[in-house]
Motif scaffolding. Sequence first.
Motif, mmCIF file in Angstrom:
data_model
loop_
_atom_site.group_PDB
_atom_site.id
_atom_site.type_symbol
_atom_site.label_atom_id
_atom_site.label_comp_id
_atom_site.label_asym_id
_atom_site.label_seq_id
_atom_site.Cartn_x
_atom_site.Cartn_y
_atom_site.Cartn_z
ATOM 1 N N GLY A 230 3.984 -9.061 1.293
ATOM 2 C CA GLY A 230 5.085 -9.743 0.617
ATOM 3 C C GLY A 230 5.958 -8.731 -0.111
ATOM 4 N N ASN A 231 6.121 -8.945 -1.411
ATOM 5 C CA ASN A 231 6.953 -8.062 -2.225
ATOM 6 C C ASN A 231 6.125 -7.044 -2.993
ATOM 7 O OD1 ASN A 231 9.765 -7.642 -2.729
ATOM 8 N ND2 ASN A 231 9.426 -8.228 -4.866
ATOM 9 N N THR A 232 4.858 -6.918 -2.631
ATOM 10 C CA THR A 232 3.947 -6.022 -3.347
ATOM 11 C C THR A 232 3.634 -4.788 -2.507
ATOM 12 O OG1 THR A 232 2.943 -7.862 -4.531
ATOM 13 C CG2 THR A 232 1.686 -5.821 -4.421
ATOM 14 N N LEU A 233 3.776 -3.634 -3.133
ATOM 15 C CA LEU A 233 3.458 -2.363 -2.493
ATOM 16 C C LEU A 233 2.111 -1.887 -3.038
ATOM 17 C CD1 LEU A 233 5.936 0.624 -2.103
ATOM 18 C CD2 LEU A 233 3.534 0.974 -2.543
ATOM 19 N N ILE A 234 1.147 -1.713 -2.158
ATOM 20 C CA ILE A 234 -0.196 -1.291 -2.563
ATOM 21 C C ILE A 234 -0.329 0.208 -2.313
ATOM 22 C CG2 ILE A 234 -2.669 -1.557 -2.209
ATOM 23 C CD1 ILE A 234 -0.431 -4.362 -1.097
ATOM 24 N N ILE A 235 -0.562 0.960 -3.377
ATOM 25 C CA ILE A 235 -0.655 2.417 -3.288
ATOM 26 C C ILE A 235 -1.927 2.799 -2.546
ATOM 27 C CG2 ILE A 235 -0.854 4.549 -4.643
ATOM 28 C CD1 ILE A 235 0.695 2.969 -6.876
ATOM 29 N N GLY A 236 -1.805 3.748 -1.628
ATOM 30 C CA GLY A 236 -2.928 4.147 -0.783
ATOM 31 C C GLY A 236 -3.835 5.167 -1.452
ATOM 32 N N LEU A 237 -5.056 5.242 -0.962
ATOM 33 C CA LEU A 237 -6.002 6.234 -1.470
ATOM 34 C C LEU A 237 -5.504 7.655 -1.218
ATOM 35 C CD1 LEU A 237 -9.326 4.580 -0.231
ATOM 36 C CD2 LEU A 237 -8.393 4.548 -2.563
ATOM 37 N N MET A 238 -4.656 7.826 -0.215
ATOM 38 C CA MET A 238 -4.111 9.148 0.084
ATOM 39 C C MET A 238 -3.291 9.711 -1.067
ATOM 40 S SD MET A 238 -0.993 8.157 2.713
ATOM 41 C CE MET A 238 -0.277 9.794 2.695
ATOM 42 N N ALA A 239 -2.879 8.864 -1.995
ATOM 43 C CA ALA A 239 -2.082 9.330 -3.130
ATOM 44 C C ALA A 239 -2.915 10.102 -4.139
ATOM 45 C CB ALA A 239 -1.412 8.142 -3.812
ATOM 46 N N ILE A 240 -4.237 9.953 -4.088
ATOM 47 C CA ILE A 240 -5.116 10.571 -5.087
ATOM 48 C C ILE A 240 -5.363 12.017 -4.691
ATOM 49 C CG2 ILE A 240 -7.308 10.385 -6.298
ATOM 50 C CD1 ILE A 240 -7.403 7.427 -5.431
ATOM 51 N N ALA A 241 -4.848 12.937 -5.491
ATOM 52 C CA ALA A 241 -4.776 14.350 -5.096
ATOM 53 C C ALA A 241 -6.134 14.961 -4.791
ATOM 54 C CB ALA A 241 -4.062 15.145 -6.197
ATOM 55 N N GLU A 242 -7.140 14.720 -5.623
ATOM 56 C CA GLU A 242 -8.416 15.423 -5.476
ATOM 57 C C GLU A 242 -9.466 14.619 -4.708
ATOM 58 O OE1 GLU A 242 -8.736 18.536 -6.348
ATOM 59 O OE2 GLU A 242 -6.652 18.500 -7.024
#
Length: 975
Positions: free
Chosen positions: A740-752
């Motif tokens: 829908g209108n929600t963007l779910i941040i992926g685990l790939m965003a976590i640097a370490e």
Amino acid sequence: MRSRLALSTAYSLLFSPVAVDDLFNRLQAMQVEQVAITDRDNLYGYPVYREAAKERGISLVCACLLTERQGDLFAFVQDQKGYELLCTLISKRNLDPSFSYLPTLKKTSEGLVLATTSSAILSQLADTGAALYGAISPDSLQIITTAKKLAVPLLAIDGAFLLEEGQREVHRVLRAIALHKSVGSLTEEAYIQKGGILLRQEEWEQAFAPWPEAIEHAQILIPYDPFSSSLIFPTYPVTAQGSAEEELKNRVYLGAENRYGEINDAIMERIDYELGIINEKGFAPYFLVMHDIVQMSSRTCGRGSGAASIVSYSLFITNVDPIAHHLYFERFLSPSRQDPPDIDVDFAWDERDGVFAAVFERFGIEHCARVANHNRFRLRSAIRETARCYGLSDAQITKAEETLFMKGVDALLDPLWQTIVRIATALDRLPKEISMHCGGLVITPKEITRYAPILRSADGYPLLSWEKEGTEMAGFVKIDLLGNRSLAVIRDTLQNLREEGVSLDERTWQPAEDAETVNALARGDSMGVFYIESPAMRQLQKKTGRGDFAHIVIHSSLIRPAANKYINEYVQRLKGKRWEPLHPRLAYILDETYGILCYQEDVSKTAVALAGFSQADADQLRKIIAKKADGKRLQVFRDQFFAGCEKNGVNPSIAEQIWLMMLSFDGYSFCKPHSASYAMVSFQSAYLRVHHPAHFIAAVLTNQGGYYRPQAYISEARRMGLTLTGPDINTSRIAYWAEGNTLIIGLMAIAELSRNAMKRIIEERKQGGWFSTLEEASHRLALGREDLVALVASGAFDSLAPARKRSDQLRILLTTTRSHSCNGQADLFSIEQPHYKKEQLPVAIQRPYSEGELHREFASLGFLRNHHPLVLYAHLLSSVHRIKACEIDQNVERYVTLIGYQITQKQVLTKTGECMSFVSFEDETALYETVLFPELYKRLYPLLAGRWPLLVFGLVKNDEGALIVEVQNLRKLGS
């Protein structure tokens, strides 16, 4: 005839410091008529010195120095068989450094003349029937006795790898770089070759005077040119009853029916016209090969001049209708053009490796090779590498560099540094190493080693010895298969939508006709949109207020740096400023671009219309300008242009204006078919941004695609009204995704967070369902400390323990993990684990986060989940008197103070060579653009090196409808 043999150039990598042009200028001055360059175990430079020899009227013998343990062996090509044998031998050495040439040459050396300074090699080859000589040079005469004993004739060679004694120190540094040693540790006997200086002609003749027969033998070598006069591209297997031409015609008509539905007379006429030229030139197999290749991937964008072809469009190689968009086919192919067809095809960036693998499998690895890059020394890197060779540390080098580039070489008082800079300057632009071109590929009808020596790339591909220009000079038809992140963005957006039951029928999808998309582009709302999201492009969109396909095509070509001085004139004309074509003959050519030369083919069309150039000459002029060529070739065409203009009655001052506009196409510029192809991808991206923003931004972030860092897209998502959530242990995938209108941040965003941990989370969730408590997550995942620390810092466990501080979350996770490790795994698996479902999860309660938690979250993600990063500086912002970025439009022609969180910057040079910069900033409310003029930039540029927020003081200006802040001062927030 004056013939000089066995000279080395800098293409004897990390050995000789002799630049090709310097060598051939010396040879020309010496009135040398024939030369053989013998670089060490390679033909890397052959296309370059072939061109240099041709320009100076010197005959060139194709040759190579083959190194053996016993000494050097020179091979001179005399015919095609000899060339193919040499290519095969060099290829084998490239693939196996221990390979010896001698066993093969003992069996056959047909087509080669061989010469050696080694008595051992001469003895081995003397009875093989080879065309063999004992090679004598001014520095090496020891072969004479053995040659007389074996009755082998002598050959006078130079063996030179230096033009003068002063280059010896550069040679030493090159050897030190190659051997990873210091200059002081190199010994003459082990590493450094003595002698090797190119003698003047009279000195050379004097050195060989006792052996006149050796000089005579140097005159009889044949300057055979192995480069084919015909093009090299694959044959295409078709049925015994058919031909490639018939197969192509059938595929084109079938494709045209799919593209157009009904084939009318105009379409039929264009197809027949193009097929006539293609078949006449024998290019049908090339188009069949390209048709096969584009079917190997989910999405493609054929671009370049090939997009002007209805044949390419019907084969789905390109995606822009050349008839509807009035694309100039003759920029691609014409009866008078000698160049091969050139179609660049973009693939989704993460599919391209698979496409290459499929191509090699389809056409055979022995018939395919990637194209090389010849990497060269740059002055900065040459200084560093030279300094290391003299034993200096990186810290010492960095300190000296600061002095050098701020104050100049005279400020370096240490004599050693004077030497280092002198040597590094000599290294600048010399070839250093061979790498692989990002997309170049050739396919050949016979084994690739029959046409050129090959290497093996780092990832295992056969690699052609030559870079792009040399490959084309040799007659290869190069195919460019390139990676494009925006194609993956479109693919992933559509896939995410299909998961929600939303499906676009791409056969009828016409994003360029969507009014909302057109209006968004007219406003410059294009962050994340392929090719038109840069600050300069968005500013141009705002200035023109045009977002339709035709103008996007113009803008994506006009935005090139060299056209800056014409852009304002274009904008004013578009808005109604009266204008007349520079000459009546240009009216029909340039009307659609308001009288401004915009596309590469405009250069060709103008030369034809005003100066009577042939199509072939006009295209050569375009190429010379595009390659930033100068000197004789450009001067010849300039004289031809002005003479033609004078003959046709063109006013000299008008001709001069037009010539200067043509010269603005040096370097970076597009042809219209290329721009139209890019514009189609831009519109598909823009449509998805407008109508499915959450899914689109998620795909942009997943593919790390675009002009900006992730933080900028996260801020844009908030400005677009999207809801952001995650990263979350239950809802996040590895990639970003949307619902829908929600963007779910992926685990790939976590640097370490390790890739294995990401996969473990996804797999465990699939098998056992969602997690409901920290203890359960710890038991089921069994992750290491580093991964748990990364997950906690990012807030991934907040939904499982909404009331707990993240430090408490980590303590519980680590305690449970240790307990689990002590008790063994039996306890976990002896208890039946419940299958947790989404509906069972508690509703997360938003609690205030501590300053430390937010800083760790920002360090983990590069952005904040629920806030703009400026919240980290709230204690400094409270006392600042400023306007918000969203209020800039209310303050035109006023001096304002803003908070600037830097998004991106672009440094440019003024006409006088001074540096200035365009910087994009944002605050919590909006993005805004600024300019720092040279005097201010020179003083304040260090402030732009970090990510600390700045106080921006400047004057708001309205530039043709685009707002920009002319910066008067910058200051670090809190200073």
